[in-house]
Scaffold this active site. Sequence first.
Site, PDB file in Angstrom:
ATOM      1  N   ASP A  86       1.924  -2.474  12.465  1.00 55.65           N
ATOM      2  CA  ASP A  86       1.360  -2.089  11.166  1.00 55.65           C
ATOM      3  C   ASP A  86      -0.055  -2.674  11.061  1.00 55.65           C
ATOM      4  OD1 ASP A  86       1.192  -1.875   8.035  1.00 55.65           O
ATOM      5  OD2 ASP A  86       3.005  -0.780   8.556  1.00 55.65           O
ATOM      6  N   ASP A 165      -2.427   5.113   6.847  1.00 45.70           N
ATOM      7  CA  ASP A 165      -2.424   4.636   5.466  1.00 45.70           C
ATOM      8  C   ASP A 165      -3.612   5.241   4.706  1.00 45.70           C
ATOM      9  OD1 ASP A 165      -1.490   3.191   3.314  1.00 45.70           O
ATOM     10  OD2 ASP A 165      -1.353   1.302   4.410  1.00 45.70           O
ATOM     11  N   ARG A 222       5.086   8.710   3.326  1.00 47.71           N
ATOM     12  CA  ARG A 222       5.477   7.698   2.360  1.00 47.71           C
ATOM     13  C   ARG A 222       5.194   8.240   0.963  1.00 47.71           C
ATOM     14  NH1 ARG A 222       5.010   2.526   3.019  1.00 47.71           N
ATOM     15  NH2 ARG A 222       5.391   2.608   0.796  1.00 47.71           N
ATOM     16  N   ASP A 226       5.552   0.548  -1.572  1.00 51.63           N
ATOM     17  CA  ASP A 226       6.084  -0.293  -0.493  1.00 51.63           C
ATOM     18  C   ASP A 226       7.385  -0.966  -0.909  1.00 51.63           C
ATOM     19  OD1 ASP A 226       3.764   0.249   0.879  1.00 51.63           O
ATOM     20  OD2 ASP A 226       3.026  -1.821   0.878  1.00 51.63           O
TER      21      ASP A 226
END
Length: 418
Positions: A86, A165, A222, A226
């Site tokens: 990540d 992201d 996503r 989170d």
Amino acid sequence: MFGASAAAVARVTLPLLALLPLVQSNDNGLALTPPMGWMAWERFRCDTDCNDDPRNCISEALFRDMADRLSEDGWRELGFEYVIIDDCWMNRTRDRDGKLQPDANRFPSGIPHLAQYVHARGLKLGIYADMGRFTCMGFPGTTLDRITTDAQTFADWGVDYLKFDGCNSNALEQMLGYPLMSRALNATGRPMVFSCSWPVYVGSLPPEVNYTLLGDICHLWRNYYDIQDSWDSVQFLMDWFFNNQDFIQAAAGPGHWNDPDMLIVGNFGLSLDQSRAQMALWSIMAAPLIMSNDLRQLDNAARGILQNKGAIAIDQDALGQQGRRLLKEKSRIEVYWRPLVDSASAVVFLSRRSDMPFLYRTTLGKLGYGAGHYQVYDVFSESKLKTLNSTETFSVSINPSGVVMWHLQPMGRQDPGV
Ligand SMILES: *[C@@H]1O[C@H](CO)[C@@H](O)[C@H](O)[C@H]1NC(C)=O
Ligand SMILES: *[C@@H]1O[C@H](CO)[C@@H](O)[C@H](O)[C@H]1NC(C)=O
Ligand SMILES: *[C@@H]1O[C@H](CO)[C@@H](O)[C@H](O)[C@H]1NC(C)=O
């Protein structure tokens, strides 16, 4: 960058998007079932302190350790194949040629070497980048002009999966950048899974999020916030996904999945019942099964839940249809359901109570099942139960913040059910 302003940007940029060729660039035979593996973020975050915390810092040693565990402790055979880096792997600056480079102290052998190490164990390597000026933790981002270079760098390194992201960019840049990266990855000729964090940055729901477009360009995305290491966080996420099932359920299918974020089973925040609940509900959702925990020190109970073959088989069912919440009872029992291949199905009974195991009585008919007899298998006790007629009243005992998960198979020729 949320809400009305995103919608305004969307209106302005639609003509621009129409100019882009509409290829379904994620259609490369990958992620036909939800991806499975391990990712660093939830458990190891942005720990870059390899002097004082060498075992847990983001470094090539950590990913080698996890690849060893995945290949030696029975995970790979169950389908857990991606080892995913990540944020916080990068050097603070690009190299002389403008390419991303890893932090040389923490990844001294380089990413290609790590990819080889992972591949030699029958596993695949994932990496992280950010559509924007900087990653969420402030490392070099992938602005629009860098997309082709970065896609090619990952392909050259032997990367198999990209988490992209969306920190530090606006809605317009995201609307251009995610489709561009999808096509740039495709153009490298190296099949890579493409995980998009786009929807969470533009409000998570239509009309700001076009789930049809996401399914065309990303293998998974996503949708929402989170996950954190707590039962509150698991409930917060599952509630969002099931409260919005009418908007997102149809978006999921082979090659394109909603992603409620990592499995946190094996960490500090969940009881065993809550751990079974996360595994069960993620499987009902056809969620990616990407663990973020320390595989070097999992206890046997957590390992047993994550390696439960019945739950994994339900998650990985070839039909690829995401399940739904059927019922929220006043007793704070909820019932979830997912159709599977060959007219089979999975049912989860979840208790939101905090008193004692609750005896819930119902019939399969009340849950929408057609007339007939069903063979019932209890996933977590790993045992066959008696055959149930759809009109027969049965009871299940559900622990506080726990689940009972069943696999049901109709016997003989039956109405396929719900
Ligand atoms: C690129 O996209 C095409 C069309 O969807 C697909 O057939 C091909 O497999 C893709 N290639 C890669 C490397 O992803
Ligand atoms: C980062 O990259 C620069 C320039 O390429 C190099 O001089 C430096 O040593 C690198 N630092 C780390 C920590 O990788
Ligand atoms: C969503 O994307 C799809 C596929 O790119 C497109 O055909 C459709 O028109 C888009 N819908 C909206 C409301 O923009």
